[in-house]
Scaffold this active site. Structure first.
Site, PDB file in Angstrom:
ATOM      1  N   LYS A 113       6.648  22.456  27.245  1.00 41.12           N
ATOM      2  CA  LYS A 113       6.658  23.543  28.225  1.00 41.12           C
ATOM      3  C   LYS A 113       5.910  24.744  27.682  1.00 41.12           C
ATOM      4  CE  LYS A 113      10.316  24.404  31.317  1.00 41.12           C
ATOM      5  NZ  LYS A 113      11.765  24.608  31.550  1.00 41.12           N
TER       6      LYS A 113
HETATM    7  O1  G3P Z   1      14.092  25.334  35.404  1.00 43.19           O
HETATM    8  C1  G3P Z   1      14.006  26.704  35.301  1.00 43.19           C
HETATM    9  C2  G3P Z   1      15.334  27.305  35.423  1.00 43.19           C
HETATM   10  O2  G3P Z   1      16.141  27.010  34.314  1.00 43.19           O
HETATM   11  C3  G3P Z   1      15.325  28.763  35.701  1.00 43.19           C
HETATM   12  O3  G3P Z   1      16.376  28.937  36.558  1.00 43.19           O
HETATM   13  O4  G3P Z   1      18.164  30.101  37.682  1.00 43.19           O
HETATM   14  O5  G3P Z   1      17.211  31.023  35.543  1.00 43.19           O
HETATM   15  O6  G3P Z   1      15.900  31.126  37.630  1.00 43.19           O
HETATM   16  P1  G3P Z   1      16.941  30.375  36.870  1.00 43.19           P
END
Ligand code: G3P
Length: 290
Positions: A113
């Protein structure tokens, strides 16, 4: 059991192998897992390292991450495990490449990533040229999607994932799911070497909409995957209507996929903010004096 008509690959977004086991048991399958520094900082074992006096050394955190990814890879031998490089706004391409090449020695099914920044794109260009797999993260625009496509041209299908963060666009009043539809439309004019991985999924509606739009992959937290199982693993068709109350539409931009990758305007405030947050969460586990 995997539903026969399911064309989208389903990943778990998390960094706790116990949770991965639970999800595999409940779904009867799992196609992969995505991790990131914020999820790593929430890992139950990592939690104890957040306390002063018990923090990881700069070297030990990579050993911990390696062990974790090896355990996940063992649970998902035929799937993909995304491992995120540490990067802040000062991280060089060389520093990203060094981490990426090291991660690739940890497991055989890694997608590295990288942030969708100028340095991240350059690293992706080099890494895919070496035949490695990447997952470009913190994507918020079609221009970033086009730049990733152009930077990784020539890579085999399956080697490049693109992770638009839908929930974070919703957070600021924009319809994140519209970006997924826009990018799928943009990529339909290409050779399909980049796969769209819907990320930052916060609700069952996001999940069902990503299935209906035909996202190649969805990564979702365990809570949403388990809710989907509870509901009988529904797979909505193209007539599915996504309600996006109060969210601003993101209009489609007919961008070229053939311009030099460095020529796209890829800056976005959420990419910058996301990079800073990932770096802060990673650093919260480290004894900076080590
Ligand atoms: O896959 C990306 C994710 O972990 C981010 O999610 O909820 O932190 O925006 P969030």
């Amino acid at each position: 059991m995997r539903p026969e008509i399911l064309n989208t690959r389903i990943f778990l977004d998390g960094a706790d192998p116990e949770e991965t086991r639970r999800v595999i048991k409940a779904l009867g399958f799992l196609d992969g897992q995505t991790t990131n520094p914020s999820l790593l900082a929430k890992n139950p074992e990592a939690q104890s390292h957040k306390v002063d006096g018990n923090k990881f050394s700069a070297k030990a955190i990579y050993q911990f991450y390696e062990k974790l990814c090896q355990e996940l890879s063992g649970l998902l031998p035929d799937g993909s495990v995304s491992i995120e490089v540490y990067a802040d706004e000062t991280t060089t391409v060389a520093a990203m490449l060094e981490q990426a090449r090291e991660f690739d020695t940890w497991i055989k099914n890694a997608h590295i990533k990288l942030p969708t920044t100028t340095a991240g794109l350059e690293a992706a260009n080099i890494l895919t040229g070496e035949g490695r797999r990447v997952n470009m993260t913190l994507v918020f625009t079609q221009a970033q999607a086009a730049a990733v496509y152009a930077a990784t041209k020539g890579a085999a299908r399956g080697a490049v994932f693109l992770s638009p963060f839908v929930g974070r666009l919703d957070d600021r009043g924009e319809n994140g799911m519209a970006l997924i539809a826009d990018i799928l439309k943009l990529y339909a004019g290409g050779d399909r070497h980049v796969e769209v991985l819907t990320a930052s999924v916060r609700s069952m509606e996001h999940f069902l909409c990503a299935l209906a739009y035909g996202s190649d992959i969805i990564t979702a937290p365990a809570s949403i995957l388990l809710e989907w199982v509870e509901a009988g693993m529904p797979i909505p068709g193209s007539t599915y209507v996504y309600e996006a109350p109060g969210l601003k539409p993101i209009p489609y931009e007919p961008l070229s996929l053939d311009a030099p990758y460095a020529s796209y305007a890829i800056g976005h405030p959420l990419t910058d903010a996301g990079l800073a947050k990932f770096a802060a969460d990673w650093n919260s586990l480290i004894d900076m004096a080590s």
